[in-house]
Design a protein around this motif. Structure first.
Motif, PDB file in Angstrom:
ATOM      1  N   GLU A   1       6.997  15.971  -2.821  1.00 52.41           N
ATOM      2  CA  GLU A   1       5.954  16.447  -1.909  1.00 52.41           C
ATOM      3  C   GLU A   1       5.358  15.324  -1.073  1.00 52.41           C
ATOM      4  O   GLU A   1       5.013  15.527   0.090  1.00 52.41           O
ATOM      5  N   LYS A   2       5.200  14.129  -1.633  1.00 46.70           N
ATOM      6  CA  LYS A   2       4.543  13.042  -0.907  1.00 46.70           C
ATOM      7  C   LYS A   2       5.358  12.638   0.317  1.00 46.70           C
ATOM      8  O   LYS A   2       4.816  12.491   1.416  1.00 46.70           O
ATOM      9  N   VAL A   3       6.652  12.462   0.146  1.00 44.81           N
ATOM     10  CA  VAL A   3       7.521  12.125   1.278  1.00 44.81           C
ATOM     11  C   VAL A   3       7.620  13.312   2.233  1.00 44.81           C
ATOM     12  O   VAL A   3       7.610  13.128   3.461  1.00 44.81           O
ATOM     13  N   GLY A   4       7.692  14.523   1.689  1.00 45.85           N
ATOM     14  CA  GLY A   4       7.757  15.709   2.538  1.00 45.85           C
ATOM     15  C   GLY A   4       6.526  15.845   3.419  1.00 45.85           C
ATOM     16  O   GLY A   4       6.629  16.194   4.599  1.00 45.85           O
ATOM     17  N   LEU A   5       5.328  15.544   2.871  1.00 40.19           N
ATOM     18  CA  LEU A   5       4.106  15.616   3.665  1.00 40.19           C
ATOM     19  C   LEU A   5       4.086  14.571   4.762  1.00 40.19           C
ATOM     20  O   LEU A   5       3.590  14.825   5.867  1.00 40.19           O
ATOM     21  N   TYR A   6       4.632  13.374   4.487  1.00 41.23           N
ATOM     22  CA  TYR A   6       4.672  12.341   5.541  1.00 41.23           C
ATOM     23  C   TYR A   6       5.510  12.811   6.726  1.00 41.23           C
ATOM     24  O   TYR A   6       5.086  12.708   7.888  1.00 41.23           O
ATOM     25  N   PHE A   7       6.705  13.323   6.450  1.00 42.86           N
ATOM     26  CA  PHE A   7       7.564  13.744   7.556  1.00 42.86           C
ATOM     27  C   PHE A   7       7.039  15.016   8.221  1.00 42.86           C
ATOM     28  O   PHE A   7       7.233  15.206   9.421  1.00 42.86           O
TER      29      PHE A   7
ATOM     30  N   GLU B   1      -4.919   2.260  -2.230  1.00 43.66           N
ATOM     31  CA  GLU B   1      -6.039   2.475  -1.319  1.00 43.66           C
ATOM     32  C   GLU B   1      -6.655   1.161  -0.867  1.00 43.66           C
ATOM     33  O   GLU B   1      -6.993   0.978   0.309  1.00 43.66           O
ATOM     34  N   ARG B   2      -6.813   0.210  -1.797  1.00 46.02           N
ATOM     35  CA  ARG B   2      -7.367  -1.092  -1.425  1.00 46.02           C
ATOM     36  C   ARG B   2      -6.434  -1.844  -0.480  1.00 46.02           C
ATOM     37  O   ARG B   2      -6.884  -2.483   0.482  1.00 46.02           O
ATOM     38  N   LEU B   3      -5.141  -1.761  -0.759  1.00 48.88           N
ATOM     39  CA  LEU B   3      -4.167  -2.432   0.100  1.00 48.88           C
ATOM     40  C   LEU B   3      -4.166  -1.826   1.499  1.00 48.88           C
ATOM     41  O   LEU B   3      -4.128  -2.550   2.505  1.00 48.88           O
ATOM     42  N   ILE B   4      -4.219  -0.500   1.579  1.00 44.59           N
ATOM     43  CA  ILE B   4      -4.229   0.171   2.875  1.00 44.59           C
ATOM     44  C   ILE B   4      -5.456  -0.238   3.682  1.00 44.59           C
ATOM     45  O   ILE B   4      -5.364  -0.539   4.879  1.00 44.59           O
TER      46      ILE B   4
ATOM     47  N   ASP C   1      -2.191  16.282   0.046  1.00 48.52           N
ATOM     48  CA  ASP C   1      -2.526  15.880   1.416  1.00 48.52           C
ATOM     49  C   ASP C   1      -2.038  14.459   1.642  1.00 48.52           C
ATOM     50  O   ASP C   1      -1.418  13.855   0.760  1.00 48.52           O
ATOM     51  N   ILE C   2      -2.361  13.920   2.817  1.00 48.50           N
ATOM     52  CA  ILE C   2      -1.892  12.575   3.160  1.00 48.50           C
ATOM     53  C   ILE C   2      -2.895  11.511   2.730  1.00 48.50           C
ATOM     54  O   ILE C   2      -2.724  10.331   3.049  1.00 48.50           O
ATOM     55  N   GLY C   3      -3.952  11.922   2.036  1.00 50.97           N
ATOM     56  CA  GLY C   3      -4.852  10.968   1.416  1.00 50.97           C
ATOM     57  C   GLY C   3      -5.754  10.240   2.396  1.00 50.97           C
ATOM     58  O   GLY C   3      -6.299  10.823   3.340  1.00 50.97           O
ATOM     59  N   ILE C   4      -5.886   8.931   2.203  1.00 55.33           N
ATOM     60  CA  ILE C   4      -6.819   8.108   2.985  1.00 55.33           C
ATOM     61  C   ILE C   4      -6.429   8.043   4.459  1.00 55.33           C
ATOM     62  O   ILE C   4      -7.263   7.778   5.330  1.00 55.33           O
TER      63      ILE C   4
END
Length: 988
Positions: free
Chosen positions: A366-372, A615-618, A792-795
């Motif tokens: 799902e995470k990769v699918g949401l990005y694309f 999240e901190r890295l982003i 969701d796509i998060g931050i």
């Protein structure tokens, strides 16, 4: 009852034969017998080494690991000794059990075996032997056999390798206890690398799916009714019209029937369709289940508990990855999802088609699918923005000949003499020479750009709303509506190591039972380092931008002093373009440096979980890259030409460097050039060229290190097994780099769009290529990522929303202060004698008496124009030298400033109000999806009510059967006196 009987039969079959692809079946799950979970690999079983392993290993080494490196003998060979199965796919050596996960590790082999596996062939060994002999023969005198320090170092290395091996053994024993099945392959064609193949049998999959609360489709299906409102009808009409653009993938077709999904439960297995157990859990789900087991399994032989992340960090295992489904190219490539993705998604020939988002999610998670999916929505929304931007640009081209201010500048009859642009080296110049710049500025500085800024602000809101609705639709289709973040996030290896160190330091001072953890005090040095380093990096960025400013000032003076006519003819264009290219190169270099520094700083902070680390890295990376990319642009937009001074009283920096001025038509043209070069350069060089070039360069270097030519390498690749092929691929490093480049691009598109209407067009063209480039990278060049769930796509959504809000304010200031839009309006409605723009250029120019130059700043060649200049003009609103307050700011300046500030306030509030209205008008959840979700809940309740009713009926039938049985036995016995007869109606 029938279902349970089948389970017992399956259990007997599994015990008697190893030909079943599954593992201990349902009966064991209900009875809770853990012995059968590890039945496939026990000390008492007979095992045979995996084919291809080196036969010359030490006997003790083999015996200590026999059960871990082997699989049951009957699974491998037939009665005549020939192998039963010889599949190169993702399977164990028996060709039946699927490899769900692979752990790779370094192996040390004796020299007798190392010489055969280190290079692919005997010729290489002979060649290296001759080379070593020739080197020895040339030495005089002969060296001793071995240096004692080297011998000690080797002994230490062997000790560390043995320690790693012991840890692997303990970890693998613990894995066996969880029910996983293991197979080792240390005779692979990749030298020095051993592989541990992991298979999750059926009962482990069921148990872990229940623990993880995985939603699985039930037998119950229902019709998905399409919405009847106007919006849904339009959506269905568009879907039918664009049918040829959809990929030929079943998973992407609109489903008219949907299965009810429910968290898997072993007690309610009858609700699920288990007719084909091999396909009930797909490869993505199987690998994610095994990964959860790996994360939960601990290795306690060391001083502190180690999980798979710690083992990877300490080099006990070098890599861990699930396998791709199969090959893409070749005669033997069987149909699989990876091949289908390559044909319908990762090929440049299908760039015009929609993405198969359903299949992407099925294969990558799902995470990769949401990005694309997000990237596809963003690219789709760029189409109307690009069309409107092109229309605005064409409007500027069509009206350039009717623009009165540029016509006045280009009119040689005006004969306006301008003051020098630099001290001493520069002379007076004619305003007519800025004709080309003035006409080009009108292409981007016209009334249509104001409309386009408002349009893009609303576009950003519509994009965010469209994505929220699309996200909710995907959550419904992918059964993520009940998914939350309450799942346990395991600790990172570095955090566990630091906690272990703190525990050892406070071994006697910490009360028993109190859990040791890292506090803010422990992290304070890392936080201070982060603040200082972030401030230093931002200061470095400002210093570099200031250095480019000094370059522009000095190169302009040098070109004015040049004796070459070609150099003097295009001074403005040369300075602008070279400075923009220098800025681009600096941005690209600093991006790579800042990414490494941000990761280092985040590692210093020792975040507890992977989510916190990400999240901190982003946040750090975004701050540094945003400042790096936009500082030169912000300077051109808001500071250049503001801190200049006036003739006779200029502002100087670093001694004699006079701050640079804007051209007469404003700084908007230079801002446009900087944006264009930065955007195109980052997209072409950093995003596309690096992503294409670096993997090809690595492949070329790997080929040069190998002694095989391309044909031999191709032949070798055909014989490699699936886990060996995937090991050669690059590791998956996450989605943050992909998101980051798109977020920076989104900033370029929205923040300064008033100065560059073609930005959406360039972004659209880049993204069309970017989608297929990323697809090819994911399918062909990277190892398969672990399927991660996400709603969701998060931050990244918060960053997008913040940028869209900031964009409104930035564009208001660009229109108000960078362009001449407000001064033109003020002149037309306050100072123009006939209400037109005639006389605007003269109105914006002030007078300067050349006798008022500071000493040493007047031109060296005052007669450059062929006549003596007494009065020159400069762009500003100041009093003339003959007034009572010469060179002071005039009342026109304050009128224009007030109008500019008023425009910023009005523009910002109006656009924000419109944006909030659009946000309120469009619901986050589509109406048809909310209705379907409500319908699912009702159907699920009905399903469980029917199940409970069925259980009650079954219990009643059993009771009636018992009564009938007792009645029949009573009839056979002597008759007993009874008060009332028993009814036999229910016994028939």
């Amino acid at each position: 009852m029938e279902h349970q009987d089948d389970g017992h039969v399956g259990s007997l079959k599994q015990h008697d034969s190893a030909e079943e692809p599954g593992s201990p079946p349902l009966a064991c799950e209900h009875l809770g017998c853990p012995q059968q979970e590890t039945a496939m690999m026990r000390r008492s079983d007979n095992y045979l080494p995996v084919p291809g392993e080196e036969k010359s290993l030490d006997v003790d080494f083999v015996n200590t690991k026999a059960r871990n490196e082997s699989i049951p003998m009957k699974n491998l060979y037939a009665d005549d000794g020939s192998p039963l199965y010889s599949r190169l796919g993702p399977y164990f050596s028996d060709g039946r059990r699927r490899v769900d996960y692979v752990l790779a590790y370094h192996i040390q082999k004796p020299s007798s075996t190392r010489r055969r596996s280190s290079k692919f062939g005997e010729n290489n060994f002979i060649r290296r032997l001759r080379r070593s002999l020739s080197m020895r023969s040339s030495r005089a005198p002969l060296q001793p056999k071995e240096d004692p320090e080297i011998a000690a170092q080797k002994q230490r290395t062997d000790y560390h390798e043995d320690d790693k091996r012991f840890r692997r053994e303990e970890f693998e024993e613990n894995l066996l206890e969880t029910g996983l099945e293991l197979e080792k392959d240390e005779g692979s064609k990749i030298p020095g690398i051993g592989f541990l193949k992991i298979h999750a049998p059926w009962n482990v999959l069921c148990r872990e799916a229940e623990f993880m609360k995985l939603k699985m489709p039930t037998k119950k299906v229902y019709d998905v009714k399409q919405g009847s409102n106007l919006v849904e009808k339009i959506r269905l009409f568009i879907h039918k019209v664009t049918a040829p653009l959809h990929p030929k993938v079943d998973a992407n077709r609109p489903q008219s029937v949907k299965s009810l999904s429910h968290p898997f439960s072993r007690e309610k297995q009858h609700l699920f369709d288990l007719s084909d157990r091999d396909k009930f859990f797909d490869s993505k789900t199987r690998s994610s289940i095994v990964y959860e087991v790996l994360k939960r399994t601990r290795c306690t032989r060391a001083k502190y508990s180690m999980g798979i992340t710690s083992l990877l960090a300490n080099g006990v295992y070098t890599s861990a990855y699930p396998l791709h489904d199969g090959d893409i190219e070749g005669v033997n490539a069987e149909p699989n999802d990876r091949k289908l993705l390559y044909e319908e998604w990762a090929s440049y020939s299908v760039f015009y088609k929609y993405q198969p988002i359903g299949l992407i999610r099925k294969y990558f998670g799902e995470k990769v699918g949401l990005y694309f999916a997000w990237l596809g929505v963003y690219t789709q929304m760029l189409i109307p923005a690009a069309i409107v931007g092109v229309i605005v640009f064409l409007y500027g081209c069509a009206t350039v000949d009717d623009n009165i201010p540029s016509m006045e500048i280009c009119d040689p009859r005006n004969n306006i003499t301008m003051c020098p642009l630099c001290d001493r080296a520069c002379s007076y110049w004619k305003l007519v020479t800025a004709c080309g710049t003035a006409r080009a500025s009108h292409l981007f500085d016209n009334p249509a750009t104001v409309f386009f800024s408002i349009f893009m602000a609303l576009w950003a809101v519509l994009f965010m709303e469209h994505w929220k609705r699309r996200q909710m639709r995907l959550n419904y289709v992918w059964d993520l509506t009940g998914f939350g973040e309450e799942e346990e996030d395991h600790n990172r290896a570095e955090y566990e190591f630091r906690v272990m160190q703190k525990t050892m330091r406070q071994e006697h001072s910490t009360p028993k039972g109190e859990k040791v953890k890292l506090t803010c005090t422990d992290r304070m040095p890392a936080y201070l380092t982060t603040v200082v380093m972030m401030g230093f990096m931002i200061t470095v960025t400002f210093a570099i931008v200031f250095g480019v400013i000094l370059y522009r000032i000095s190169i302009r003076a040098a070109l004015h002093m040049s004796t070459y006519p070609a150099a003097r003819s295009n001074i403005r264009a040369t300075v602008k373009t070279t400075a923009a290219i220098i800025n681009l190169i600096i941005i690209i270099v600093l991006d790579e440096i800042y990414a490494a520094i941000a990761r280092w700083l985040t590692t210093l902070e020792v975040p507890k979980t992977d989510k916190s680390f990400e999240e901190r890295l982003i946040f750090k990376t975004f701050i540094l890259k945003f400042v790096n990319a936009f500082t030169p642009i912000v300077y051109l937009a808001f500071f250049r030409g503001r801190l200049v001074g006036r003739p006779g009283n200029y502002l100087y920096v670093v001694g004699s460097y006079r701050m640079e001025e804007c051209a007469h038509a404003g700084c908007l043209m230079e801002l446009c050039i900087q944006l264009c070069i930065t955007m195109l350069g980052k997209q072409l060089i950093q995003n596309n060229l690096f992503e294409i070039g670096i993997p090809k360069l690595k492949k070329l270097l790997r080929r040069r290190k190998s002694d095989l030519d391309s044909k031999q390498e191709e032949e070798l690749n055909k014989t490699l097994q699936r886990h060996e092929k995937d090991h050669i691929l690059g590791p998956f490093v996450g989605l943050s780099p992909e998101y980051m480049e798109m977020i920076i691009q989104f900033g370029m598109v929205t923040l300064f769009v008033a100065s560059f209407p073609l930005a959406p067009l360039f972004a659209l063209l880049n993204n069309i290529i970017e989608i297929r480039l990323d697809a090819k990278k994911f399918v062909m060049e990277l190892r398969r990522p672990i399927a991660a769930k996400a709603k969701d796509i998060g931050i990244w959504y918060n960053l997008l929303r913040g940028l869209s809000k900031v964009a409104v304010i930035v564009n208001a200031f660009v229109i108000s202060f960078t362009s001449d839009f407000i001064p033109r309006l003020v002149y037309q409605y306050m100072y123009s004698p006939d209400g037109t723009m005639h006389g605007f250029v003269n109105h914006t120019l002030s007078y300067f008496n050349v006798t008022d130059f500071q000493k040493g700043t007047d031109p060296l060649q005052p007669m450059h124009l062929g006549y003596k200049v007494d009065m020159c003009r400069y762009k500003d609103y100041r009093e003339p030298p003959w007034s009572s307050t010469p060179y002071e700011l005039s009342k026109e300046f304050w009128a224009v400033l007030a109008a500019r500030l008023a425009f910023v306030i009005v523009f910002q509030n109006v656009v924000m109000l419109m944006s909030d209205f659009v946000d309120w008008l469009i619901p986050d959840i589509p109406k048809d999806i909310s209705l379907q979700m409500h319908k699912e809940k009702i159907l699920m309740v009905e399903l469980f009510m029917k199940e409970e009713q069925g259980k009650r009926l079954a219990a009643r039938d059993n009771q009636n059967w018992d009564n009938c049985t007792s009645l029949s036995s009573a009839n056979k016995s002597p008759p007993q006196p009874r008060s009332r007869p028993i009814s036999q109606a229910n016994c028939s």
